[in-house]
Design an enzyme around this catalytic site. Structure first.
Site, PDB file in Angstrom:
ATOM      1  N   ASN A   7       0.857  -1.184   0.000  1.00 19.20           N
ATOM      2  CA  ASN A   7       0.000   0.000   0.000  1.00 19.20           C
ATOM      3  C   ASN A   7       0.897   1.240   0.000  1.00 19.20           C
ATOM      4  O   ASN A   7       1.423   1.636   1.033  1.00 19.20           O
ATOM      5  CB  ASN A   7      -0.897  -0.036   1.245  1.00 19.20           C
ATOM      6  N   ARG A  74      -2.360  -1.718  -3.695  1.00 22.45           N
ATOM      7  CA  ARG A  74      -3.393  -0.697  -3.659  1.00 22.45           C
ATOM      8  C   ARG A  74      -3.017   0.404  -4.653  1.00 22.45           C
ATOM      9  O   ARG A  74      -1.913   0.937  -4.613  1.00 22.45           O
ATOM     10  CB  ARG A  74      -3.494  -0.092  -2.270  1.00 22.45           C
ATOM     11  N   HIS A 163     -11.684   5.685  -1.708  1.00 19.70           N
ATOM     12  CA  HIS A 163     -11.980   4.890  -0.499  1.00 19.70           C
ATOM     13  C   HIS A 163     -12.891   3.704  -0.797  1.00 19.70           C
ATOM     14  O   HIS A 163     -13.489   3.122   0.119  1.00 19.70           O
ATOM     15  CB  HIS A 163     -12.660   5.751   0.601  1.00 19.70           C
ATOM     16  N   ARG A 224      -6.634  18.486   4.191  1.00 21.74           N
ATOM     17  CA  ARG A 224      -7.278  18.875   2.929  1.00 21.74           C
ATOM     18  C   ARG A 224      -8.544  19.667   3.216  1.00 21.74           C
ATOM     19  O   ARG A 224      -9.278  19.363   4.153  1.00 21.74           O
ATOM     20  CB  ARG A 224      -7.660  17.639   2.121  1.00 21.74           C
ATOM     21  N   GLU A 368      -8.522  -2.449   4.969  1.00 20.55           N
ATOM     22  CA  GLU A 368      -8.283  -2.378   3.526  1.00 20.55           C
ATOM     23  C   GLU A 368      -7.301  -3.444   3.075  1.00 20.55           C
ATOM     24  O   GLU A 368      -7.435  -3.994   1.987  1.00 20.55           O
ATOM     25  CB  GLU A 368      -7.753  -0.988   3.155  1.00 20.55           C
TER      26      GLU A 368
END
Ligand code: ADP
Length: 383
Positions: A7, A74, A163, A224, A368
Site C-alpha cells: 500500500n 493498492r 476509499h 485537505r 483495507e
C-alpha cells in the site's frame, strides 16, 4: 497460500503478509507480518524505490526463503478503465501510469512499487486493486460536473470517488450485522481517516460519494480543505498563486490543520474539551459538513438502513461521533452514549445508536489490507 499486500501512500509504504487456507480463501486469512516505511522523501528514505528495497529486505527475513504466492497492490486512481481489480502486466502498468496526472500525489508511488515488485518477483502473480472502482456504478448525473463536455472528453474531468475498497468492505459487514443481503443494503458509509469521504450505497452499489475528480472534494479532512467555492481558486490565481502553491494550500495546509493547527483528532478533541475555541470551531465545521452530507445521502440512497462510521476517526473518536450524532436528530437518529464509549477500538462492528433510533448507526473497523488480499486471491485463484 501467502499473499503480500503493498500500500503505497504519498509518503509511506505499508505492507502486510496474510496466510490463507486454500480451502477457505474468503475468511480473511491470518496476518503473519506487517510493516511500514514512513517519511519517504522527507527523511533518510529518498523515494518509493528505496522504500521497496527496505520492504523486500524485511520480507526476506520474515519469510526466510519462502516466496509469496501473490501480491496485491493498492492503487488510488483507476480512472474509467479499471472497474475492478486487474492482473498486472506491462500494458496494465502503462495504463495505470497514464492516470498519474489525475492523482499526482498518490498514483506515481503506486506505479513505482508495481514496477519494482514485478521486477523483483517476475513469476509471482500481481494484482492492482483500485480505490475508485467501487464507484464505477455512480449514475451519470452524479459523476458529471456542470462543466463543458469538452473538459470530460479531453481530460477525463468528472467525479470518480475514492476509499472504495474500504466502503465495500465495511458496507458488507454492516449488511451482515443487520441481516440484510448486500444486494439489498441501502446505507450511508463514512470513512473518516486523514482523508475522509462519505458514500451513499443503494442495493450494494455506490450511488453518490463526496470525493470527486481528486480526493480533495467533500469533507473537512486532516490537511485537505474539502469543498470550497472554485471561485476562491480563481481569486487566488489572480493574486499570483501558482499551481504548486494552490496544490499545497488545498492538500497540505488546509482542513483540521488550518482550522485547529493540528490534524490529530485526539489532540483537537482534548483541546476543545479544555476550552480551546479554534479546536471547537474546527470540530463544529467538520461535523456540520459531514452531517449535511449524511442528510443528503439518506435521500440519495433512497432511505438508509444504517449509517456506518469507519477509519481512524470513525473507529476511535467517541467525542467526534457524539458531536456528529447530536446533529443527526432530524433523521430520527439518537446516540447511545454508553455504547459509543464501548465502540472505541472494538474488533467487531458495534451499534452506537439507541434501540429506538430511526436509523441504526454502526461503527465498523475497516481493513483495507484484508480486502485487497481477498480481491487478489479472488482474481489469481487458489491452486
Ligand atoms: P489514514 O487516512 O492515513 O489511513 P487513519 O484511518 O489511520 O488515517 O486515521 C487517522 C485519523 O484517526 C487521525 O485524525 C487520528 O487522529 C485519528 N485517530 C486515530 N486513533 C485515534 C484515537 N484513539 N482517538 C481519536 N482519533 C484517533
Amino acid at each position: 497460500m501467502l499473499v503480500l499486500v503493498l500500500n503505497a501512500g504519498s509518503s509511506s509504504l505499508k505492507y502486510s503478509v496474510r496466510r490463507f487456507d486454500p480451502a477457505q480463501p474468503f475468511t480473511g486469512g491470518v496476518r503473519i507480518a506487517k510493516g511500514i516505511v514512513e517519511q519517504i522523501g522527507a527523511g533518510e528514505v529518498a523515494d518509493h524505490l528505496q522504500a521497496f528495497d527496505i520492504v523486500s529486505g524485511e520480507l526476506a527475513e520474515v519469510l526466510g526463503g519462502r516466496t509469496v504466492d501473490a501480491v496485491g497492490h493498492r492503487v488510488v486512481h483507476g480512472g474509467e478503465r479499471f472497474t475492478g481489480p486487474a492482473l498486472i502486466d506491462n500494458e496494465i502498468i502503462r495504463a495505470i501510469e497514464q492516470l498519474n496526472e489525475l492523482a499526482p500525489l498518490h498514483n506515481p508511488p503506486g506505479v513505482q512499487c508495481l514496477r519494482a515488485a514485478t521486477r523483483a518477483w517476475p513469476k509471482v502473480a500481481q494484482v492492482a486493486v483500485f480505490d475508485t472502482s467501487f464507484h464505477r456504478t455512480l449514475p451519470e448525473p452524479v459523476w458529471r460536473y456542470a462543466l463543458p463536455d469538452e473538459l470530460y472528453r479531453r481530460y477525463g474531468i468528472r467525479r470518480y470517488g475514492f476509499h472504495g475498497t474500504s466502503v465495500d468492505y465495511v458496507g458488507r459487514r454492516a449488511a451482515d450485522l443487520l441481516g440484510v443481503p448486500w444486494e439489498k443494503f441501502d446505507g450511508v458509509i463514512a470513512h473518516l481517516g486523514n482523508g475522509a469521504s462519505v458514500t451513499a450505497v443503494n442495493h450494494g452499489r455506490s450511488v453518490d460519494t463526496s470525493m470527486g475528480f481528486t480526493p480533495l472534494e467533500g469533507l473537512v479532512m486532516g490537511t485537505r480543505s474539502g469543498d470550497v467555492d472554485p471561485g476562491v481558486l480563481v481569486f487566488l490565481l489572480r493574486k499570483g498563486y501558482d499551481a504548486e502553491e494552490l496544490d499545497s494550500l488545498l492538500n497540505r495546509d488546509s482542513g483540521f490543520k488550518a482550522l485547529a493547527g493540528h490534524n490529530d483528532m485526539r489532540v483537537i478533541t482534548e483541546a476543545a474539551a479544555a476550552g480551546n475555541e479554534e479546536a471547537e470551531l474546527a470540530l463544529e465545521t467538520a461535523a456540520h459538513r459531514l452531517a449535511r452530507y449524511i442528510g443528503g445521502y439518506h435521500v440519495a440512497c433512497t432511505g438508509a438502513q444504517a449509517v456506518v462510521l469507519t477509519g481512524g476517526i470513525g473507529e476511535n473518536s467517541a467525542p467526534f461521533r457524539a458531536r456528529l450524532l447530536a446533529k443527526l436528530g432530524p433523521l430520527g437518529i439518537s446516540l447511545d452514549a454508553a455504547a459509543n464509549e464501548d465502540a472505541t477500538g472494538a474488533e467487531e462492528g458495534l451499534r452506537i445508536s439507541t434501540p429506538d433510533s430511526a436509523i441504526p448507526v454502526l461503527v465498523i473497523p475497516t481493513d483495507e489490507e484484508r480486502a485487497i488480499a481477498e480481491a487478489t486471491l479472488a482474481l489469481v485463484g487458489t491452486p
